[in-house]
Design an enzyme around this catalytic site. Structure first.
Site, PDB file in Angstrom:
ATOM      1  N   SER A  68       0.858  -1.174   0.000  1.00 25.35           N
ATOM      2  CA  SER A  68       0.000   0.000   0.000  1.00 25.35           C
ATOM      3  C   SER A  68       0.904   1.237   0.000  1.00 25.35           C
ATOM      4  O   SER A  68       2.034   1.190  -0.503  1.00 25.35           O
ATOM      5  CB  SER A  68      -0.908  -0.032   1.239  1.00 25.35           C
ATOM      6  OG  SER A  68      -1.730   1.109   1.267  1.00 25.35           O
ATOM      7  N   LYS A 107      -4.694   2.258  -3.628  1.00 25.55           N
ATOM      8  CA  LYS A 107      -4.076   1.510  -2.513  1.00 25.55           C
ATOM      9  C   LYS A 107      -5.063   1.316  -1.360  1.00 25.55           C
ATOM     10  O   LYS A 107      -4.949   0.358  -0.600  1.00 25.55           O
ATOM     11  CB  LYS A 107      -2.823   2.235  -2.025  1.00 25.55           C
ATOM     12  CG  LYS A 107      -1.674   2.268  -3.027  1.00 25.55           C
ATOM     13  CD  LYS A 107      -1.126   0.892  -3.362  1.00 25.55           C
ATOM     14  CE  LYS A 107       0.269   0.978  -3.978  1.00 25.55           C
ATOM     15  NZ  LYS A 107       0.763  -0.325  -4.435  1.00 25.55           N
TER      16      LYS A 107
HETATM   17  N1  LIG Z   1       9.053   3.613  -3.750  1.00 28.97           N
HETATM   18  C1  LIG Z   1       8.186   4.345  -3.036  1.00 28.97           C
HETATM   19  O1  LIG Z   1       8.451   5.515  -2.698  1.00 28.97           O
HETATM   20  C2  LIG Z   1       6.867   3.759  -2.606  1.00 28.97           C
HETATM   21  C3  LIG Z   1       6.082   4.504  -1.721  1.00 28.97           C
HETATM   22  C4  LIG Z   1       4.849   3.992  -1.324  1.00 28.97           C
HETATM   23  C5  LIG Z   1       4.426   2.764  -1.816  1.00 28.97           C
HETATM   24  N2  LIG Z   1       5.211   2.066  -2.669  1.00 28.97           N
HETATM   25  C6  LIG Z   1       4.709   0.790  -3.194  1.00 28.97           C
HETATM   26  O2  LIG Z   1       5.641  -0.243  -2.968  1.00 28.97           O
HETATM   27  C7  LIG Z   1       5.584  -1.192  -4.047  1.00 28.97           C
HETATM   28  C8  LIG Z   1       6.971  -1.450  -4.593  1.00 28.97           C
HETATM   29  O3  LIG Z   1       7.461  -0.221  -5.087  1.00 28.97           O
HETATM   30  P1  LIG Z   1       8.935  -0.013  -5.651  1.00 28.97           P
HETATM   31  O4  LIG Z   1       9.290   1.375  -5.340  1.00 28.97           O
HETATM   32  O5  LIG Z   1       9.835  -1.125  -5.238  1.00 28.97           O
HETATM   33  O6  LIG Z   1       8.649  -0.099  -7.229  1.00 28.97           O
HETATM   34  P2  LIG Z   1       9.656  -0.349  -8.448  1.00 28.97           P
HETATM   35  O7  LIG Z   1      11.046  -0.024  -8.095  1.00 28.97           O
HETATM   36  O8  LIG Z   1       9.023   0.345  -9.623  1.00 28.97           O
HETATM   37  O9  LIG Z   1       9.538  -1.922  -8.679  1.00 28.97           O
HETATM   38  C9  LIG Z   1       8.315  -2.424  -9.106  1.00 28.97           C
HETATM   39  C10 LIG Z   1       8.442  -3.870  -9.543  1.00 28.97           C
HETATM   40  O10 LIG Z   1       7.226  -4.215 -10.216  1.00 28.97           O
HETATM   41  C11 LIG Z   1       7.504  -4.576 -11.550  1.00 28.97           C
HETATM   42  N3  LIG Z   1       6.485  -4.043 -12.448  1.00 28.97           N
HETATM   43  C12 LIG Z   1       6.123  -2.750 -12.632  1.00 28.97           C
HETATM   44  N4  LIG Z   1       5.184  -2.669 -13.584  1.00 28.97           N
HETATM   45  C13 LIG Z   1       4.956  -3.941 -13.997  1.00 28.97           C
HETATM   46  C14 LIG Z   1       4.094  -4.515 -14.967  1.00 28.97           C
HETATM   47  N5  LIG Z   1       3.268  -3.756 -15.741  1.00 28.97           N
HETATM   48  N6  LIG Z   1       4.101  -5.864 -15.135  1.00 28.97           N
HETATM   49  C15 LIG Z   1       4.935  -6.631 -14.403  1.00 28.97           C
HETATM   50  N7  LIG Z   1       5.765  -6.144 -13.462  1.00 28.97           N
HETATM   51  C16 LIG Z   1       5.770  -4.811 -13.265  1.00 28.97           C
HETATM   52  C17 LIG Z   1       8.871  -3.997 -11.874  1.00 28.97           C
HETATM   53  O11 LIG Z   1       9.544  -4.837 -12.788  1.00 28.97           O
HETATM   54  P3  LIG Z   1       9.660  -4.586 -14.368  1.00 28.97           P
HETATM   55  O12 LIG Z   1       9.844  -3.116 -14.589  1.00 28.97           O
HETATM   56  O13 LIG Z   1      10.845  -5.443 -14.731  1.00 28.97           O
HETATM   57  O14 LIG Z   1       8.394  -5.097 -14.964  1.00 28.97           O
HETATM   58  C18 LIG Z   1       9.567  -4.095 -10.517  1.00 28.97           C
HETATM   59  O15 LIG Z   1      10.109  -5.382 -10.340  1.00 28.97           O
HETATM   60  C19 LIG Z   1       4.621  -0.602  -5.093  1.00 28.97           C
HETATM   61  O16 LIG Z   1       3.361  -1.245  -4.989  1.00 28.97           O
HETATM   62  C20 LIG Z   1       4.499   0.852  -4.697  1.00 28.97           C
HETATM   63  O17 LIG Z   1       3.242   1.401  -5.034  1.00 28.97           O
HETATM   64  C21 LIG Z   1       6.422   2.522  -3.068  1.00 28.97           C
END
Ligand SMILES: NC(=O)c1ccc[n+]([C@@H]2O[C@H](COP(=O)([O-])OP(=O)(O)OC[C@H]3O[C@@H](n4cnc5c(N)ncnc54)[C@H](OP(=O)(O)O)[C@@H]3O)[C@@H](O)[C@H]2O)c1
Length: 231
Positions: free
Chosen positions: A120, A138
């Site tokens: 989330s 979320k």
């Molecule tokens: N980073 C933040 O500041 C933050 C803050 C609040 C919440 N969150 C939440 O935490 C979670 C993880 O975030 P993160 O920052 O680690 O994100 P990230 O760095 O963008 O990683 C996302 C992962 O999901 C995969 N992905 C994205 N789009 C995809 C698609 N269409 N099909 C298949 N795979 C897909 C990406 O791989 P590929 O690109 O190889 O497909 C990657 O492995 C998310 O749900 C995000 O909303 C993050």
């Protein structure tokens, strides 16, 4: 050795979870890219959650742990938010999650100690300007987490982590120069940006049998952002 399916285990927080788990488990990563998985002993399944149909034949008959990581951060004033923005945020954050979860559920039911983890955001529990679309998507994830945790107890545990801004490719546009980085740190009670490795350690704990009495929880890993006011 458990069978673990990590959707979005190729970058960011998901990649750090993959790195902590692949040595002692059979890990299946579904994602569009695999560059950062080079050298890791995992099974990569090329997959776009917004476009592809899951081929269940590529996954094991029993799934012990399921993690769904894909997400978005599209911040816009409410008057500029078009219906398509709400739909695309719902698609990647919620509808694709429910599709995959329902597809894998029969295999989670075959495990003795199944657990599931979703993501989330802090913006569900704290109202933040320009977050209407992502907070709504979320919020759906949080409601879903609690409901299925109730429905599937005691066999399957379901939890979610709600981070605040964390250093990953997803958040790069908000952190890609010193001024943005310092401004983001200064807004956080602990004056830091999230570290994907530290979120991954809690994720792995929640998934593990050590967390066998934790279900239906939204765990806030956010430097205190959701609960603490320092001024
Ligand atoms: N980073 C933040 O500041 C933050 C803050 C609040 C919440 N969150 C939440 O935490 C979670 C993880 O975030 P993160 O920052 O680690 O994100 P990230 O760095 O963008 O990683 C996302 C992962 O999901 C995969 N992905 C994205 N789009 C995809 C698609 N269409 N099909 C298949 N795979 C897909 C990406 O791989 P590929 O690109 O190889 O497909 C990657 O492995 C998310 O749900 C995000 O909303 C993050």
């Amino acid at each position: 050795m458990k069978n673990i399916v990590i959707v979005g285990g190729s970058k960011g927080i998901g990649l750090e979870i993959t790195k902590l788990l692949y040595n002692n488990n059979k890990v299946y990563v579904l994602s569009r890219t695999a560059e950062e998985l080079a050298g890791l002993n995992i099974t990569h399944i090329p997959f776009d959650v917004t476009a592809d149909q899951l081929n269940l034949e590529l996954l094991p008959e029993v799934v012990d742990q399921f993690v769904y990581c894909p997400g978005s951060i599209n911040l816009k004033p409410i008057s500029n938010l078009k219906q398509e923005s709400f739909q695309s945020d719902m698609q990647i954050n919620f509808f694709a999650l429910t599709d995959l979860f329902q597809a894998i559920l029969p295999r989670l039911k075959k495990s003795n100690q199944a657990s599931v983890l979703f993501f989330s955001t802090v913006a569900v529990s704290v109202g933040m300007p320009f977050h209407a679309s992502i907070a709504a998507a979320k919020g759906a994830v949080e409601g879903f987490t609690k409901s299925v945790a109730a429905e599937l107890a005691p066999g399957i545990r379901v939890n979610a982590i709600a981070p605040s801004l964390t250093h990953t490719s997803l958040a790069d546009k908000f952190l890609n120069n010193e001024r943005k980085l310092e401004a983001a740190k200064s807004r956080n009670p602990l004056q830091e940006i999230g570290d994907p490795k530290k979120i991954a350690t809690t994720a792995v704990h929640l998934l593990s049998d050590d967390a066998s009495w934790i279900t239906g929880q939204i765990i806030h890993i956010d430097g205190g952002m959701s609960t603490v006011k320092t001024s």
